[in-house]
Write an enzyme that holds these catalytic residues in place. Structure first.
Site, short mmCIF file in Angstrom:
data_model
loop_
_atom_site.label_atom_id
_atom_site.label_comp_id
_atom_site.label_asym_id
_atom_site.label_seq_id
_atom_site.Cartn_x
_atom_site.Cartn_y
_atom_site.Cartn_z
N SER A 151 0.86 -1.19 0.00
CA SER A 151 0.00 0.00 0.00
C SER A 151 0.89 1.23 0.00
O SER A 151 2.05 1.18 0.44
CB SER A 151 -0.86 -0.01 1.27
N TYR A 164 -1.83 -1.52 10.53
CA TYR A 164 -1.97 -1.76 9.08
C TYR A 164 -0.80 -1.13 8.32
O TYR A 164 -0.14 -1.78 7.50
CB TYR A 164 -3.30 -1.21 8.58
N1 LIG Z 1 -8.73 -0.93 -0.93
C1 LIG Z 1 -7.70 -0.10 -0.78
O1 LIG Z 1 -7.86 1.13 -0.70
C2 LIG Z 1 -6.30 -0.63 -0.75
C3 LIG Z 1 -5.25 0.28 -0.91
C4 LIG Z 1 -3.94 -0.17 -0.87
C5 LIG Z 1 -3.68 -1.51 -0.67
N2 LIG Z 1 -4.71 -2.38 -0.50
C6 LIG Z 1 -4.38 -3.79 -0.26
O2 LIG Z 1 -4.90 -4.55 -1.35
C7 LIG Z 1 -5.24 -5.85 -0.91
C8 LIG Z 1 -6.67 -6.17 -1.31
O3 LIG Z 1 -7.49 -5.15 -0.81
P1 LIG Z 1 -9.03 -5.03 -1.24
O4 LIG Z 1 -9.40 -3.61 -1.05
O5 LIG Z 1 -9.27 -5.69 -2.53
O6 LIG Z 1 -9.72 -5.89 -0.06
P2 LIG Z 1 -11.20 -6.44 0.07
O7 LIG Z 1 -12.10 -5.84 -0.95
O8 LIG Z 1 -11.54 -6.34 1.53
O9 LIG Z 1 -11.03 -8.02 -0.32
C9 LIG Z 1 -10.26 -8.83 0.50
C10 LIG Z 1 -10.16 -10.20 -0.13
O10 LIG Z 1 -9.29 -11.01 0.67
C11 LIG Z 1 -9.97 -12.19 1.09
N3 LIG Z 1 -9.41 -12.58 2.38
C12 LIG Z 1 -9.45 -11.87 3.54
N4 LIG Z 1 -8.85 -12.55 4.52
C13 LIG Z 1 -8.39 -13.71 3.96
C14 LIG Z 1 -7.69 -14.83 4.47
N5 LIG Z 1 -7.33 -14.91 5.76
N6 LIG Z 1 -7.39 -15.85 3.62
C15 LIG Z 1 -7.76 -15.78 2.32
N7 LIG Z 1 -8.42 -14.75 1.78
C16 LIG Z 1 -8.74 -13.72 2.60
C17 LIG Z 1 -11.46 -11.79 1.09
O11 LIG Z 1 -12.36 -12.87 0.96
P3 LIG Z 1 -12.86 -13.70 2.26
O12 LIG Z 1 -13.33 -12.68 3.25
O13 LIG Z 1 -13.93 -14.60 1.73
O14 LIG Z 1 -11.67 -14.47 2.72
C18 LIG Z 1 -11.49 -10.94 -0.18
O15 LIG Z 1 -11.51 -11.78 -1.32
C19 LIG Z 1 -5.01 -5.86 0.60
O16 LIG Z 1 -3.73 -6.42 0.87
C20 LIG Z 1 -5.01 -4.40 0.97
O17 LIG Z 1 -4.24 -4.14 2.11
C21 LIG Z 1 -6.02 -1.98 -0.53
#
Ligand SMILES: NC(=O)c1ccc[n+]([C@@H]2O[C@H](COP(=O)([O-])OP(=O)(O)OC[C@H]3O[C@@H](n4cnc5c(N)ncnc54)[C@H](OP(=O)(O)O)[C@@H]3O)[C@@H](O)[C@H]2O)c1
Length: 277
Positions: A151, A164
């Site tokens: 991130s 985080y």
């Molecule tokens: N959204 C942002 O603004 C942002 C910005 C920078 C970086 N990121 C990073 O990008 C990545 C994805 O973020 P996102 O926004 O796409 O998140 P999200 O929409 O909350 O999706 C999270 C995904 O991870 C799965 N997951 C969560 N815990 C898990 C576990 N223990 N084992 C396997 N799967 C798991 C969830 O499905 P289940 O709940 O069914 O497991 C879901 O498919 C993360 O690492 C986040 O830190 C996000």
């Protein structure tokens, strides 16, 4: 179980892209992107139904192979179970995308211990152990590699998302160091550092009404996935999606923490909503 090699008995294994956290958000968009380019993909997340629906969607849109493995990647046997599923499917992990991650919004002293432990287990421990498991075979094959999703928050301390931001600083540091260690082997490691992205992630950590949600424009998950795919193809070690992210990360790296940290705290702090699950 040993890391997969090029054959499974008489049958050659085919290279696949393994994406954790792929049932929605950035992980699903990355799975779509690689599938559209002709790679078989293995999508991983915990909840079976949304994951199966996501795999069906990837398959029907790309016309290629998309498989679902319901799995909590913090399970001690997660790497072995992924390996076993790949072999069963006649595949091996050519590219591992460590995308699954969780946030925690609000004052650190108000988080429960289990929440902090779960964040470290997923964002730090599982990512490190999956990388450790799959990278040696990638080096042996002299191809493929690991894409770690960190991130923009990995470039600074983040008051009100302290654990985080710290976890993502670990991911940036680990990935950059590994990218250097594997240089010249044919395998690669890179890190993706998006700014805010429009997914359910913010609501999940109770941060949907934090000031940064109003002041910083969120990218789409598709745009992050496009940048990730392009950056990987071009051999980038650090992939900073969009125009805003590289500018912000530069500012974050040159601004003294005495000035930067309170500003980040203002963007992340203030109001927090109830976590939605
Ligand atoms: N959204 C942002 O603004 C942002 C910005 C920078 C970086 N990121 C990073 O990008 C990545 C994805 O973020 P996102 O926004 O796409 O998140 P999200 O929409 O909350 O999706 C999270 C995904 O991870 C799965 N997951 C969560 N815990 C898990 C576990 N223990 N084992 C396997 N799967 C798991 C969830 O499905 P289940 O709940 O069914 O497991 C879901 O498919 C993360 O690492 C986040 O830190 C996000």
């Amino acid at each position: 179980m040993e890391p997969s090699h090029a054959t499974n008995g008489a049958n050659p294994l085919r290279p696949a892209v393994v994406v954790t956290g792929a049932s929605e958000g950035i992980g699903l968009a990355i799975a779509h992107r690689f599938a559209a380019a002709g790679h078989p993909v293995l999508l991983i997340a915990r909840r079976p139904e949304p994951l199966a629906a996501a795999a069906r969607e990837v398959k029907s849109r790309s016309g290629g192979a998309a498989h679902a493995l319901p799995l909590d990647v913090i399970a001690p046997d997660a790497a072995a179970r992924i390996e076993a599923e790949l072999v069963r499917l006649g595949l091996y992990a050519d590219i591992l995308v460590n995308n699954a991650g969780v946030g925690l919004g609000g004052p650190f002293t108000e988080h429960d211990a289990a929440g902090i432990a779960a964040l470290v287990d997923l964002n730090v421990r599982a990512l490190s152990l999956l990388t450790r498991h799959f990278l040696p075979a990638m080096i042996a094959r002299r191809r493929g590699g690991v894409i770690n999703v960190a991130s923009l928050g990995g470039f600074a301390p983040g008051p009100y998302q302290a654990a985080y931001y710290a976890s993502k600083a670990y991911v940036v540091s680990l990935s950059r160091a590994l990218a250097s260690e594997v240089r010249g082997t044919g395998a690669r490691v890179c890190v993706v550092t998006p700014g805010p992205v429009e997914t359910r992630f913010h609501a999940r950590m109770g941060a949907d009404t934090a000031p940064y949600r109003y002041l910083m424009r969120a990218m789409s998950a598709d745009a992050v996935a496009r940048a990730t795919y392009r950056g990987w193809r071009l051999g980038f070690r650090v992939i900073q999606p969009g125009l805003f992210t590289p500018v912000m990360s530069l500012l974050m790296r040159v601004t003294p923490w005495l000035i930067l940290v309170p500003i980040v705290g203002l963007l992340l702090g203030a109001r927090y909503t109830r976590k939605d699950r």
